[in-house]
Design a protein around this motif. Structure first.
Motif, PDB file in Angstrom:
ATOM      1  N   LYS A 160       3.796   6.201   7.695  1.00  0.00           N
ATOM      2  CA  LYS A 160       3.254   5.540   8.877  1.00  0.00           C
ATOM      3  C   LYS A 160       4.130   4.363   9.320  1.00  0.00           C
ATOM      4  O   LYS A 160       3.965   3.835  10.398  1.00  0.00           O
ATOM      5  CB  LYS A 160       1.808   5.093   8.640  1.00  0.00           C
ATOM      6  CG  LYS A 160       1.636   3.959   7.640  1.00  0.00           C
ATOM      7  CD  LYS A 160       0.173   3.530   7.612  1.00  0.00           C
ATOM      8  CE  LYS A 160      -0.083   2.386   6.663  1.00  0.00           C
ATOM      9  NZ  LYS A 160      -0.260   2.803   5.261  1.00  0.00           N
ATOM     10  N   TYR A 161       5.075   3.965   8.498  1.00  0.00           N
ATOM     11  CA  TYR A 161       5.893   2.797   8.841  1.00  0.00           C
ATOM     12  C   TYR A 161       7.119   3.174   9.673  1.00  0.00           C
ATOM     13  O   TYR A 161       7.639   4.266   9.547  1.00  0.00           O
ATOM     14  CB  TYR A 161       6.342   2.076   7.563  1.00  0.00           C
ATOM     15  CG  TYR A 161       5.184   1.472   6.811  1.00  0.00           C
ATOM     16  CD1 TYR A 161       4.515   0.365   7.321  1.00  0.00           C
ATOM     17  CD2 TYR A 161       4.744   2.020   5.628  1.00  0.00           C
ATOM     18  CE1 TYR A 161       3.438  -0.185   6.649  1.00  0.00           C
ATOM     19  CE2 TYR A 161       3.667   1.474   4.945  1.00  0.00           C
ATOM     20  CZ  TYR A 161       3.020   0.381   5.460  1.00  0.00           C
ATOM     21  OH  TYR A 161       1.961  -0.155   4.796  1.00  0.00           O
TER      22      TYR A 161
ATOM     23  N   LEU B 172      -3.695   4.401  -6.072  1.00  0.00           N
ATOM     24  CA  LEU B 172      -4.199   5.734  -5.724  1.00  0.00           C
ATOM     25  C   LEU B 172      -4.575   6.511  -6.992  1.00  0.00           C
ATOM     26  O   LEU B 172      -4.144   6.164  -8.091  1.00  0.00           O
ATOM     27  CB  LEU B 172      -3.130   6.521  -4.961  1.00  0.00           C
ATOM     28  CG  LEU B 172      -2.668   5.963  -3.608  1.00  0.00           C
ATOM     29  CD1 LEU B 172      -1.558   6.834  -3.028  1.00  0.00           C
ATOM     30  CD2 LEU B 172      -3.839   5.896  -2.636  1.00  0.00           C
TER      31      LEU B 172
ATOM     32  N   ASP C  19       0.829  -1.220   0.000  1.00  0.00           N
ATOM     33  CA  ASP C  19       0.000   0.000   0.000  1.00  0.00           C
ATOM     34  C   ASP C  19       0.860   1.265   0.000  1.00  0.00           C
ATOM     35  O   ASP C  19       0.352   2.369   0.173  1.00  0.00           O
ATOM     36  CB  ASP C  19      -0.939   0.011   1.216  1.00  0.00           C
ATOM     37  CG  ASP C  19      -0.202   0.164   2.541  1.00  0.00           C
ATOM     38  OD1 ASP C  19       1.045   0.024   2.555  1.00  0.00           O
ATOM     39  OD2 ASP C  19      -0.868   0.429   3.556  1.00  0.00           O
ATOM     40  N   ASN C  20       2.169   1.112  -0.177  1.00  0.00           N
ATOM     41  CA  ASN C  20       3.057   2.275  -0.142  1.00  0.00           C
ATOM     42  C   ASN C  20       3.546   2.593  -1.559  1.00  0.00           C
ATOM     43  O   ASN C  20       4.406   1.913  -2.097  1.00  0.00           O
ATOM     44  CB  ASN C  20       4.239   1.961   0.790  1.00  0.00           C
ATOM     45  CG  ASN C  20       5.056   3.202   1.102  1.00  0.00           C
ATOM     46  OD1 ASN C  20       4.704   4.317   0.691  1.00  0.00           O
ATOM     47  ND2 ASN C  20       6.156   3.009   1.811  1.00  0.00           N
TER      48      ASN C  20
ATOM     49  N   LYS D  81      -3.776  10.016  10.596  1.00  0.00           N
ATOM     50  CA  LYS D  81      -3.261   9.168   9.519  1.00  0.00           C
ATOM     51  C   LYS D  81      -2.523  10.024   8.489  1.00  0.00           C
ATOM     52  O   LYS D  81      -3.076  10.983   7.952  1.00  0.00           O
ATOM     53  CB  LYS D  81      -4.460   8.455   8.863  1.00  0.00           C
ATOM     54  CG  LYS D  81      -4.069   7.493   7.774  1.00  0.00           C
ATOM     55  CD  LYS D  81      -5.286   6.621   7.395  1.00  0.00           C
ATOM     56  CE  LYS D  81      -5.012   5.886   6.109  1.00  0.00           C
ATOM     57  NZ  LYS D  81      -5.764   6.378   4.958  1.00  0.00           N
TER      58      LYS D  81
ATOM     59  N   LYS E 262      -0.950  11.456   5.011  1.00  0.00           N
ATOM     60  CA  LYS E 262      -1.398  11.415   3.614  1.00  0.00           C
ATOM     61  C   LYS E 262      -0.391  10.692   2.742  1.00  0.00           C
ATOM     62  O   LYS E 262      -0.693  10.281   1.641  1.00  0.00           O
ATOM     63  CB  LYS E 262      -1.567  12.846   3.096  1.00  0.00           C
ATOM     64  CG  LYS E 262      -2.848  13.494   3.521  1.00  0.00           C
ATOM     65  CD  LYS E 262      -3.136  14.623   2.556  1.00  0.00           C
ATOM     66  CE  LYS E 262      -4.264  15.488   3.033  1.00  0.00           C
ATOM     67  NZ  LYS E 262      -4.217  16.785   2.364  1.00  0.00           N
ATOM     68  N   SER E 263       0.844  10.617   3.221  1.00  0.00           N
ATOM     69  CA  SER E 263       1.859   9.869   2.501  1.00  0.00           C
ATOM     70  C   SER E 263       1.967   8.503   3.174  1.00  0.00           C
ATOM     71  O   SER E 263       2.433   8.403   4.299  1.00  0.00           O
ATOM     72  CB  SER E 263       3.186  10.620   2.593  1.00  0.00           C
ATOM     73  OG  SER E 263       4.196   9.831   2.030  1.00  0.00           O
ATOM     74  N   PRO E 264       1.478   7.457   2.497  1.00  0.00           N
ATOM     75  CA  PRO E 264       1.387   6.150   3.162  1.00  0.00           C
ATOM     76  C   PRO E 264       2.696   5.713   3.813  1.00  0.00           C
ATOM     77  O   PRO E 264       2.684   5.103   4.883  1.00  0.00           O
ATOM     78  CB  PRO E 264       1.016   5.215   2.008  1.00  0.00           C
ATOM     79  CG  PRO E 264       0.305   6.081   1.022  1.00  0.00           C
ATOM     80  CD  PRO E 264       0.985   7.411   1.106  1.00  0.00           C
TER      81      PRO E 264
END
Ligand code: TXA
Ligand code: MG
Length: 342
Positions: A232-233, A117, A62-63, A225, A227-229
């Motif tokens: 979050k990692y 996206l 998902d990135n 959350k 906006k840039s996937p």
């Protein structure tokens, strides 16, 4: 593995660049230098090439990947429209460490590359070797940083080798990269430009061109959350736990001694100015505090070097979050899993 001179017009360089471009055209994946960090390139139009990138990195699907281009003309076939803010930013900072998020044109890129996206992040790197490889391939090139997911990004070809050697078709060694932290990612799809990831181009530089620029709130608030996937990692983490110390070097040396008494091998992440002060098992001087761009240049090599020395725990100095310091602190906080000792 090819070592390429930055003077890409030399005959030897030309043939090596050609080989790399040929592999890309055959949907193989190849690592090459950019001005920020090494990228792992693949044909952005082809799912099978992109699948190799995700597999080599162990990257969550998902990135989305950043698409790299060599000429402005390549942009028009990939994006729906070019907002006025994006136009100004490209004029000012391309080629350079700035990734711009656009509305994507349907059907032009691998859906795997953009993680399905409706937007796409595009940049034109400021590195003669990267530009020539992209140009010779005649393709838009998807290129995330050429590290295993979670590791610090590679700023030397040896870092790429360490992480990906057995997974990829080739590495083009163009020497150490310059900027050292990744590109700044900005969203230009709305009226106000929003920074999704701080990087090589500072907020101040962006504001000098387009006026007010906002930071994605998720950068400072962990409850929101991003906006840039990718943000979050967990990222950039050395094997040993890293603690940032919001205090004096005397405080850091005390913490080092406490750990040494427990029998631990202790590392310190500092800068040239303070290096001589500490007594620890391994000390890495990451650039000069007086010039934060030098800290950015050496940051990832520093984080990786603690793994090579197999320390048990690391204490790191902090930096003012101004200018490129914003990107440095963003990466350090992630590397430290936000552990700060006051
Ligand atoms: O400096 C750089 O940007 C390096 C060099 C190789 O060019 N590349 C790089 O790529 O850092 P990567 O994949 O490690 O980081 C890409 C970041 C991720 O945080 C990803 O989530 C974000 O860009 N991104 C990509 N496309 C996006 C989109 N459409 N919307 C929001 N964020 C996006
Ligand atoms: Mg990365």
């Amino acid at each position: 593995y090819w070592s390429v001179d930055k003077n890409v017009d030399k005959e030897e360089s030309y043939s090596q660049i050609q080989q790399a471009a040929d592999l890309l055209k055959k949907n193989e994946v190849v690592a090459f230098p950019t001005e920020t960090v090494y990228g792992l390139g693949g044909n952005a139009k082809e799912d099978s090439a992109i699948a190799k990138i995700f597999a080599a990195k162990g990257r969550p699907s998902d990135n989305p990947l950043i698409i790299h281009i060599a000429k402005r003309a390549q942009l028009d076939e990939l994006v729906e429209k070019v907002p006025a803010t994006a136009e100004k930013l490209m004029d000012a900072f391309w080629p350079g460490p700035l990734t711009i998020i656009f509305e994507k044109k349907q059907g032009m890129l691998s859906e795997v590359a953009t993680a399905g996206l409706s937007t796409v992040g595009i940049r034109m790197p400021d590195h003669p070797v990267a530009l020539r490889i992209i140009e010779e391939s005649g393709l838009p090139i998807a290129a995330p940083s050429a590290n295993r997911s979670g590791k610090p990004s590679p700023t030397k070809a040896s870092h790429v080798k360490e992480d990906l050697d057995s997974f990829i078709a080739g590495i083009v060694d163009g020497g150490p990269t310059g900027v050292g932290v990744e590109s700044t990612v900005v969203d230009c799809t709305e009226e106000t430009v929003v920074i999704l990831r701080p990087g090589g181009i500072t907020k101040e530089q962006l504001e000098s061109v387009v006026g007010e620029v906002r930071m994605d709130q998720a950068l400072t608030n962990k409850e929101i959350k991003p906006k840039s996937p990718g943000m979050k990692y967990t990222h950039y983490a050395p094997n040993a736990p890293l603690f940032l110390v919001d205090g004096s070097k005397e405080k850091i040396q005390l913490l080092v001694e406490e750990e040494k008494q427990k029998g631990h091998k202790v590392g310190v992440l500092t800068t040239a100015e303070n290096k001589g002060y500490y007594h620890a098992d391994f000390i890495y001087a990451c650039g000069k505090r007086a010039d934060l761009s030098t800290v950015a240049t050496e940051l990832y090599d520093g984080l990786r070097s603690f793994d090579h020395k197999q320390v048990d725990i690391i204490f790191g100095e902090m930096f003012p979050a101004e200018g490129v310091g914003q990107a440095i602190m963003n990466r350090l906080m992630k590397a430290a899993s936000h552990q700060v000792i006051k």
